[in-house]
Design a protein around this motif. Structure first.
Motif, short mmCIF file in Angstrom:
data_model
loop_
_atom_site.label_atom_id
_atom_site.label_comp_id
_atom_site.label_asym_id
_atom_site.label_seq_id
_atom_site.Cartn_x
_atom_site.Cartn_y
_atom_site.Cartn_z
N TYR A 61 23.26 62.15 8.97
CA TYR A 61 23.55 62.45 7.56
C TYR A 61 24.74 63.38 7.34
O TYR A 61 25.27 63.45 6.23
N TYR A 62 25.16 64.07 8.41
CA TYR A 62 26.24 65.05 8.23
C TYR A 62 27.34 64.90 9.28
O TYR A 62 27.98 65.87 9.66
N SER A 63 27.54 63.67 9.73
CA SER A 63 28.53 63.45 10.79
C SER A 63 29.93 63.88 10.39
O SER A 63 30.71 64.36 11.23
N ALA A 64 30.26 63.76 9.10
CA ALA A 64 31.61 64.10 8.65
C ALA A 64 31.88 65.59 8.68
O ALA A 64 33.04 66.02 8.76
N ILE A 65 30.82 66.38 8.65
CA ILE A 65 31.02 67.85 8.60
C ILE A 65 30.26 68.56 9.72
O ILE A 65 30.04 69.77 9.66
N LYS A 66 29.85 67.82 10.76
CA LYS A 66 29.00 68.42 11.78
C LYS A 66 29.70 69.51 12.59
O LYS A 66 29.02 70.30 13.27
N ASP A 67 31.02 69.56 12.52
CA ASP A 67 31.73 70.63 13.21
C ASP A 67 31.51 71.98 12.53
O ASP A 67 31.65 73.03 13.16
#
Length: 294
Positions: free
Chosen positions: A239-245
């Motif tokens: 669900y948060y792959s785009a901001i997982k960093d």
């Protein structure tokens, strides 16, 4: 029966209410008569999506020293259960006021059931087993009712039968003492180590997602760190792959451990508890009676 809003949030939704039970209202399997008025205060805790008892008061309107026997039933567990069931029948409260897991976990459960061939929760894969443990621990700790009702909540949430629940709980768990003993020689802390927990012998191999108490009356237990990491990694990546960093999902504590003692009180202890409740009530005369006495 009346419900009064005592505290509301910024949107106007009630977070604390007082429920008044009086003549004609049901309390468990008894009907309240005109000698009693019970007020129960409960709250919704938004941080954990849980339901909590706040307090209560009892007005005894007999006009004398007689205290009705039903008061013995006004214990905190009973009042919490009855209030929970009362609000469950009210349209305004039945959605927001009842236990629910974090949105991401609720979404996973719905997706899992929708894609299951049985139309019930599928336990296939380690992530599914880990999510099951989270639901179990949250349910037995946060559903404010008797233990059997908490299990029904879990089974309804996952669309599974009691038999399926019991079988899979056994498959994903092992007694805490056995796990600690197995890993003691390896000098591994089973509460903090993120590696999968497994108990292996010549005749036995168990993958452990939940470390339960060896006493069968003590329900719940402790999620392994590996189980917690599985859930957090899956939700973050899904669900948060785009901001997982910069963001990582964190499982609420209520899903990671819970211990509930289901040992029933003995008849003597139960009677002592009910007697104490009975004696604690202060008789309060109605205003009309007080005026007449004056």
């Amino acid at each position: 029966m009346q419900i009064e809003k005592l505290v509301v949030d910024s949107s106007g939704s009630p977070t604390t209410v007082e429920i008044t039970y009086e003549k004609g209202d049901k309390f468990l399997d008894e009907t309240i008569d005109d000698s009693i008025k019970l007020k129960v205060r409960v709250s919704r805790l938004p941080t954990t999506n849980s339901f909590a008892y706040v307090g209560h008061s009892v007005d005894v309107l007999t006009g004398g020293s007689y205290t009705p026997a039903i008061i013995r039933k006004f214990t905190v567990p009973n009042m919490t259960k009855v209030a929970y069931e009362t609000l469950g029948k009210e349209e305004q409260y039945k959605d927001k006021w009842f236990p629910s897991l974090q949105d991401e976990i609720e979404k996973y459960i719905r997706h899992n059931i929708k894609n299951s061939k049985t139309k019930g929760y599928s336990f296939k894969g380690d992530v599914a087993k880990a999510m099951f443990v989270a639901v179990y621990l949250y349910g037995i700790a946060q559903v404010p009712s008797f233990y059997t009702d908490r299990l029904k909540w879990i089974q309804n949430k996952l669309h599974i039968s009691e038999g399926v629940f019991t079988k899979n709980l056994s498959r994903v768990s092992a007694p805490l003492e056995d796990v600690i003993s197995h890993y003691k020689a390896k000098n591994i802390n089973v509460f903090t180590d993120t590696a999968p927990v497994e108990i292996k012998t010549k005749t036995y191999h168990q993958s452990v997602f939940l470390m339960r108490n060896s006493d069968p009356a003590i329900k719940g237990g402790y999620m392994t760190q590996h189980t917690k990491t599985l859930i957090e990694d899956y939700i973050t990546d899904t669900y948060y792959s785009a901001i997982k960093d910069s963001y990582r999902f964190q499982l609420m504590l209520e899903c990671s451990h819970a211990v509930v003692d289901t040992t029933p009180l003995s008849e003597d202890n139960l009677r002592q508890y009910e007697d104490a409740v009975h004696k604690s009530v202060t008789i309060k005369l109605p205003k009309e009676t007080i005026k007449k006495l004056k």
